[in-house]
Design a protein around this motif. Structure first.
Motif, PDB file in Angstrom:
ATOM      1  N   THR A 187       5.006  -2.852   2.178  1.00 53.55           N
ATOM      2  CA  THR A 187       4.395  -4.180   2.269  1.00 53.55           C
ATOM      3  C   THR A 187       4.236  -4.663   3.609  1.00 53.55           C
ATOM      4  OG1 THR A 187       5.436  -4.728   0.156  1.00 53.55           O
ATOM      5  CG2 THR A 187       4.605  -6.709   1.369  1.00 53.55           C
ATOM      6  N   TRP A 188       2.920  -5.227   3.912  1.00 47.18           N
ATOM      7  CA  TRP A 188       2.672  -5.715   5.276  1.00 47.18           C
ATOM      8  C   TRP A 188       2.413  -7.050   5.202  1.00 47.18           C
ATOM      9  CZ3 TRP A 188       1.786  -1.956   9.627  1.00 47.18           C
ATOM     10  CH2 TRP A 188       1.594  -0.579   8.827  1.00 47.18           C
ATOM     11  N   THR A 189       2.938  -7.716   6.009  1.00 49.23           N
ATOM     12  CA  THR A 189       2.663  -9.449   6.131  1.00 49.23           C
ATOM     13  C   THR A 189       2.158 -10.243   7.117  1.00 49.23           C
ATOM     14  OG1 THR A 189       4.727  -9.399   4.612  1.00 49.23           O
ATOM     15  CG2 THR A 189       4.053 -11.684   5.448  1.00 49.23           C
ATOM     16  N   TYR A 190       1.316 -10.953   6.968  1.00 43.72           N
ATOM     17  CA  TYR A 190       0.449 -11.196   8.177  1.00 43.72           C
ATOM     18  C   TYR A 190       0.304 -12.795   7.773  1.00 43.72           C
ATOM     19  CZ  TYR A 190      -0.821  -6.704   9.845  1.00 43.72           C
ATOM     20  OH  TYR A 190      -0.536  -5.224  10.015  1.00 43.72           O
ATOM     21  N   ARG A 191       0.190 -13.867   8.821  1.00 44.89           N
ATOM     22  CA  ARG A 191       0.228 -15.082   8.665  1.00 44.89           C
ATOM     23  C   ARG A 191      -0.991 -15.785   9.625  1.00 44.89           C
ATOM     24  NH1 ARG A 191       3.736 -18.085   5.723  1.00 44.89           N
ATOM     25  NH2 ARG A 191       5.404 -16.512   6.144  1.00 44.89           N
ATOM     26  N   VAL A 235       0.920  -1.241   0.003  1.00 43.32           N
ATOM     27  CA  VAL A 235       0.043  -0.057  -0.124  1.00 43.32           C
ATOM     28  C   VAL A 235       0.838   1.148  -0.052  1.00 43.32           C
ATOM     29  CG1 VAL A 235      -1.725  -1.154   1.198  1.00 43.32           C
ATOM     30  CG2 VAL A 235      -0.114   0.217   2.713  1.00 43.32           C
ATOM     31  N   PRO A 236       0.401   2.332  -0.302  1.00 37.07           N
ATOM     32  CA  PRO A 236       0.999   3.570  -0.019  1.00 37.07           C
ATOM     33  C   PRO A 236       1.417   3.851   1.294  1.00 37.07           C
ATOM     34  CG  PRO A 236      -1.017   4.029  -1.500  1.00 37.07           C
ATOM     35  CD  PRO A 236      -0.898   2.665  -0.948  1.00 37.07           C
ATOM     36  N   GLU A 237       2.527   4.371   1.453  1.00 35.07           N
ATOM     37  CA  GLU A 237       3.221   4.599   2.937  1.00 35.07           C
ATOM     38  C   GLU A 237       2.383   4.989   3.923  1.00 35.07           C
ATOM     39  OE1 GLU A 237       7.275   6.493   2.576  1.00 35.07           O
ATOM     40  OE2 GLU A 237       6.374   8.215   1.508  1.00 35.07           O
ATOM     41  N   ARG A 238       1.533   6.019   3.575  1.00 36.50           N
ATOM     42  CA  ARG A 238       0.952   6.740   4.491  1.00 36.50           C
ATOM     43  C   ARG A 238      -0.465   5.832   5.018  1.00 36.50           C
ATOM     44  NH1 ARG A 238      -3.932   7.875   2.011  1.00 36.50           N
ATOM     45  NH2 ARG A 238      -3.969   7.691  -0.299  1.00 36.50           N
ATOM     46  N   LEU A 239      -0.493   4.596   4.475  1.00 34.61           N
ATOM     47  CA  LEU A 239      -1.671   3.742   4.904  1.00 34.61           C
ATOM     48  C   LEU A 239      -1.440   2.645   5.509  1.00 34.61           C
ATOM     49  CD1 LEU A 239      -3.898   3.635   1.531  1.00 34.61           C
ATOM     50  CD2 LEU A 239      -4.271   5.234   3.497  1.00 34.61           C
ATOM     51  N   THR A 240      -2.157   1.910   6.564  1.00 30.35           N
ATOM     52  CA  THR A 240      -1.788   0.917   7.205  1.00 30.35           C
ATOM     53  C   THR A 240      -2.678  -0.291   6.358  1.00 30.35           C
ATOM     54  OG1 THR A 240      -1.730   2.057   9.199  1.00 30.35           O
ATOM     55  CG2 THR A 240      -2.160  -0.071   9.599  1.00 30.35           C
ATOM     56  N   ALA A 241      -2.069  -1.419   6.582  1.00 29.66           N
ATOM     57  CA  ALA A 241      -2.915  -2.609   6.155  1.00 29.66           C
ATOM     58  C   ALA A 241      -2.633  -3.752   7.298  1.00 29.66           C
ATOM     59  CB  ALA A 241      -2.076  -3.315   4.638  1.00 29.66           C
ATOM     60  N   VAL A 242      -3.826  -4.276   7.399  1.00 30.66           N
ATOM     61  CA  VAL A 242      -4.013  -5.400   8.537  1.00 30.66           C
ATOM     62  C   VAL A 242      -4.742  -6.495   8.138  1.00 30.66           C
ATOM     63  CG1 VAL A 242      -4.617  -5.939  10.886  1.00 30.66           C
ATOM     64  CG2 VAL A 242      -4.044  -3.629  10.498  1.00 30.66           C
ATOM     65  N   ALA A 243      -4.367  -7.847   8.403  1.00 31.11           N
ATOM     66  CA  ALA A 243      -5.085  -8.894   7.981  1.00 31.11           C
ATOM     67  C   ALA A 243      -5.136 -10.045   9.031  1.00 31.11           C
ATOM     68  CB  ALA A 243      -4.248  -9.552   6.823  1.00 31.11           C
ATOM     69  N   ASN A 244      -5.891 -10.885   8.888  1.00 29.47           N
ATOM     70  CA  ASN A 244      -5.860 -12.121   9.879  1.00 29.47           C
ATOM     71  C   ASN A 244      -4.690 -12.507  10.529  1.00 29.47           C
ATOM     72  OD1 ASN A 244      -8.118 -12.770   7.285  1.00 29.47           O
ATOM     73  ND2 ASN A 244      -9.226 -13.155   9.204  1.00 29.47           N
ATOM     74  N   GLY A 245      -4.466 -13.000  11.642  1.00 26.51           N
ATOM     75  CA  GLY A 245      -3.474 -13.610  12.214  1.00 26.51           C
ATOM     76  C   GLY A 245      -2.764 -12.608  12.670  1.00 26.51           C
ATOM     77  N   LEU A 246      -0.978 -12.947  12.917  1.00 26.10           N
ATOM     78  CA  LEU A 246      -0.435 -12.111  13.462  1.00 26.10           C
ATOM     79  C   LEU A 246       0.796 -11.477  12.305  1.00 26.10           C
ATOM     80  CD1 LEU A 246       0.795 -14.510  16.458  1.00 26.10           C
ATOM     81  CD2 LEU A 246      -0.661 -12.276  16.637  1.00 26.10           C
ATOM     82  N   SER A 247       1.347 -10.318  12.807  1.00 27.38           N
ATOM     83  CA  SER A 247       2.223  -9.691  11.931  1.00 27.38           C
ATOM     84  C   SER A 247       3.615 -10.530  11.914  1.00 27.38           C
ATOM     85  CB  SER A 247       2.185  -8.191  12.389  1.00 27.38           C
ATOM     86  OG  SER A 247       3.332  -7.560  11.648  1.00 27.38           O
ATOM     87  N   GLU A 248       4.039 -10.346  10.468  1.00 30.77           N
ATOM     88  CA  GLU A 248       5.276 -11.239  10.187  1.00 30.77           C
ATOM     89  C   GLU A 248       6.100  -9.854   9.804  1.00 30.77           C
ATOM     90  OE1 GLU A 248       5.899 -14.811   9.000  1.00 30.77           O
ATOM     91  OE2 GLU A 248       4.620 -15.142  10.855  1.00 30.77           O
ATOM     92  N   GLY A 249       5.860  -8.520   9.965  1.00 33.18           N
ATOM     93  CA  GLY A 249       6.665  -7.655   9.829  1.00 33.18           C
ATOM     94  C   GLY A 249       6.256  -6.974   8.416  1.00 33.18           C
ATOM     95  N   THR A 250       7.017  -5.826   8.239  1.00 35.56           N
ATOM     96  CA  THR A 250       6.801  -4.760   7.177  1.00 35.56           C
ATOM     97  C   THR A 250       8.032  -4.510   6.362  1.00 35.56           C
ATOM     98  OG1 THR A 250       7.187  -2.755   8.213  1.00 35.56           O
ATOM     99  CG2 THR A 250       4.739  -3.607   8.154  1.00 35.56           C
ATOM    100  N   SER A 251       8.046  -4.193   5.036  1.00 34.11           N
ATOM    101  CA  SER A 251       9.405  -3.750   4.314  1.00 34.11           C
ATOM    102  C   SER A 251       8.838  -2.720   3.415  1.00 34.11           C
ATOM    103  CB  SER A 251       9.761  -4.840   3.214  1.00 34.11           C
ATOM    104  OG  SER A 251       8.615  -5.267   2.526  1.00 34.11           O
ATOM    105  N   ARG A 252       9.923  -1.663   3.467  1.00 36.61           N
ATOM    106  CA  ARG A 252       9.455  -0.368   2.522  1.00 36.61           C
ATOM    107  C   ARG A 252      10.164  -0.437   1.256  1.00 36.61           C
ATOM    108  NH1 ARG A 252       9.219   4.314   5.397  1.00 36.61           N
ATOM    109  NH2 ARG A 252       9.214   5.360   3.431  1.00 36.61           N
TER     110      ARG A 252
END
Length: 546
Positions: free
Chosen positions: A202-206, A179-196
């Motif tokens: 890019t937000w990763t969840y598992r 997503v654009p850097e100003r936004l937040t992305a969330v999904a089911n499960g737990l965060s596996e970190g972000t990368s710019r």
């Protein structure tokens, strides 16, 4: 033979072979796994193990997302073709085990023909590059004031990504959302970190537990993620509009206590995290997506909703994490197990915390039960949804009408046996799927006697049986013109999984949820006066749980 000629000959032979295979196959057609309510939902021949979903959102929620869906599956039979549920998006390419595959569509299926037949009991990896449309007219992506969220129940996940879109086939999920850097992305499960990378993140969840496709959730927006601790150190994270963070805190801080209350009823919370997702959208429902329940912002900001009512809606969706999410229905006819239980614990919480009488609510539901059964079928044999209105499946009979079955069962076998049954049910079937027959069999074993006659009458009868221990209870006969075949998304929160604000006095079926007027806000305008007793908190149907 020159090298170029050998390559040309090999290409011609491959093309001829593909033509021959195609000639021996029947025309592509939509398949299904035989669900009586959604005959083309799900697909035979394989068991999905994992979904790996990549979404790229460019900042405009009116435009499709770019997406890649990777599916790891185990075949259960030899497959010359592979059907996936998918519609609305544009498919750009398909690979099976790394090799390009032919594809076409049939109905709402993506039909894939790999170069080689896939053997039974083989692992296969399907990669689909596609778009993910955001029109949301029939479920799937929901446009919010600042981005997107998902509402996939009952059969709309395949409007977002290809898959085996039936709760009988649960799998583990990984999400990568760029997503654009100003936004937040969330999904089911737990965060596996972000990368710019440049101006994007890019937000990763598992997920740590298997999940049905209809419970997938991705939120994209200008959001605050609020962290706190639940029972036994459980991570609780809430996702709310950043501008409303402080205003919503009085509601957010209730979740740990609600979790503790549910654990006292049925045992440990079944997942790795929990929280609420409050979206700026008018959906007409709330939805118990796994580990991250979707709520409308207006539920918490409209002052006319009594506090006890909002609390009970929160508990309804929380209860679904056990009933419907951890223990998922094997078929959609088993929906009563989801909604009946969520309504049951919603009503019990309202009684314990706000003196809203459970017995009065059940007696009023009993009075309307015959009308509900006539309109939508008995609890475990519901009528199919109205074509084109799939959430019309969520009728009053699967809410208070099914909670009434649980009340009758407690009357029949006693409170102690009923409590053991509930705890054993979610323990035995955790992370799996189960049927009505599984529940009735366990109830008989728990009671130490055959309850088949009891359940046949209560779950499949067109008329409501006598209530054990309540010989004076009466169910009004159905009246012409007073029944409704179902609800629309805006007619009732039951279509969403949560209860409607109760009416202040006697109501005909559907009236308290606004079904007669077809307007969810009208339903809520027939709002409950604090302290009054209602016939039903959630008559017609979460989005989701709806």
């Amino acid at each position: 033979m020159p090298f170029t000629s050998r390559r040309l000959r090999a290409a011609l032979l491959a093309a001829a072979s593909a033509t021959l295979v195609a000639a021996t196959l029947p025309p592509p057609e939509p398949l299904g796994i035989g669900d009586p309510l959604f005959p083309h939902l799900g697909n035979p021949g394989y068991d999905v193990l994992t979904y790996d979903l990549d979404f790229t959102y460019r900042g405009d929620n009116t435009k499709p997302l770019d997406a890649i869906t990777r599916i790891s599956a185990l075949t259960t039979q030899r497959l010359k073709r592979i059907n996936l549920d998918f519609t609305q998006g544009t498919v750009r390419s398909v690979e099976v085990d790394g090799a390009p595959a032919e594809f076409t569509t049939a109905g709402e299926d993506l039909v894939i023909t790999p170069d080689e037949t896939v053997d039974a009991e083989a692992r296969m990896l399907i990669t689909v590059r596609h778009t993910s449309d955001t029109n949301g007219k029939e479920g799937g992506w929901v446009r919010t004031t600042d981005g997107l969220a998902m509402a996939n129940q009952a059969n709309a996940a395949h409007r977002v990504f290809p898959g085996n879109d039936h709760p009988a086939d649960k799998a583990h999920f990984t999400f990568r959302i760029t997503v654009p850097e100003r936004l937040t992305a969330v999904a089911n499960g737990l965060s596996e970190g972000t990368s710019r990378q440049g101006a994007t993140t890019t937000w990763t969840y598992r997920t740590r537990h298997p999940m049905a496709t209809e419970l997938a959730q991705v939120s994209i927006g200008d959001s605050a993620v609020v962290h706190r601790e639940g029972p036994h150190g459980l991570p609780v994270r809430d996702v709310v509009p950043a501008a409303d963070r402080e205003r919503l805190e009085p509601w957010l801080k209730k979740t740990p206590g609600q979790l503790r209350w549910m654990e006292r009823q049925v045992g440990p919370y079944p997942f790795e995290t929990y929280g609420v997702l409050i979206a700026g959208a008018d959906t007409g429902f709330e939805l118990e997506t796994q580990t991250l329940t979707l709520f409308e912002r207006s539920l918490f900001t409209r002052p006319e909703y009594p506090e006890w009512y909002v609390d009970s809606v929160m508990v309804h969706e929380l209860a679904h994490q056990w009933f419907g999410n951890s223990v998922s229905p094997r078929t959609w006819s088993d929906l009563w197990l989801n909604e009946g239980h969520a309504t049951w614990y919603e009503a019990r919480y309202a009684q314990e915390h706000a003196e809203q009488s459970l017995e009065t609510r059940m007696r009023n539901a009993y009075g309307r039960s015959d009308t509900w059964r006539a309109a939508g079928g008995p609890p475990a044999a519901p009528e199919p949804p109205t074509p084109g209105q799939q959430i019309s499946l969520f009728r009053p009979v699967v809410y208070d009408g099914s909670a009434l079955v649980l009340y009758a069962l407690r009357q029949e076998i006693g409170e102690s046996a009923f409590g053991r049954l509930e705890r054993d049910w979610v323990r035995i079937h955790r992370d799996g799927t189960a049927t009505t027959a599984d529940f009735t069999s366990l109830a008989s074993r728990t009671a130490g006697r055959d309850l088949s006659a009891f359940f046949t009458a209560w779950l499949y009868g067109r008329k409501t049986p006598p209530m054990p221990g309540r010989p004076d209870w009466r169910s009004d006969p159905p009246r012409a013109g007073r029944t409704s075949p179902g609800v629309t998304a805006h007619a009732s929160p039951a279509a969403t999984g949560h209860a409607s604000p109760p009416a202040t006095g006697p109501a005909t079926p559907g009236d308290s949820a606004g079904t007669a007027r077809g307007d969810r806000d009208a339903a809520r305008d027939a709002r409950h006066r604090p302290g009054a007793v209602t016939a039903s908190l959630a008559p017609p149907r979460s989005a989701t749980g709806r």
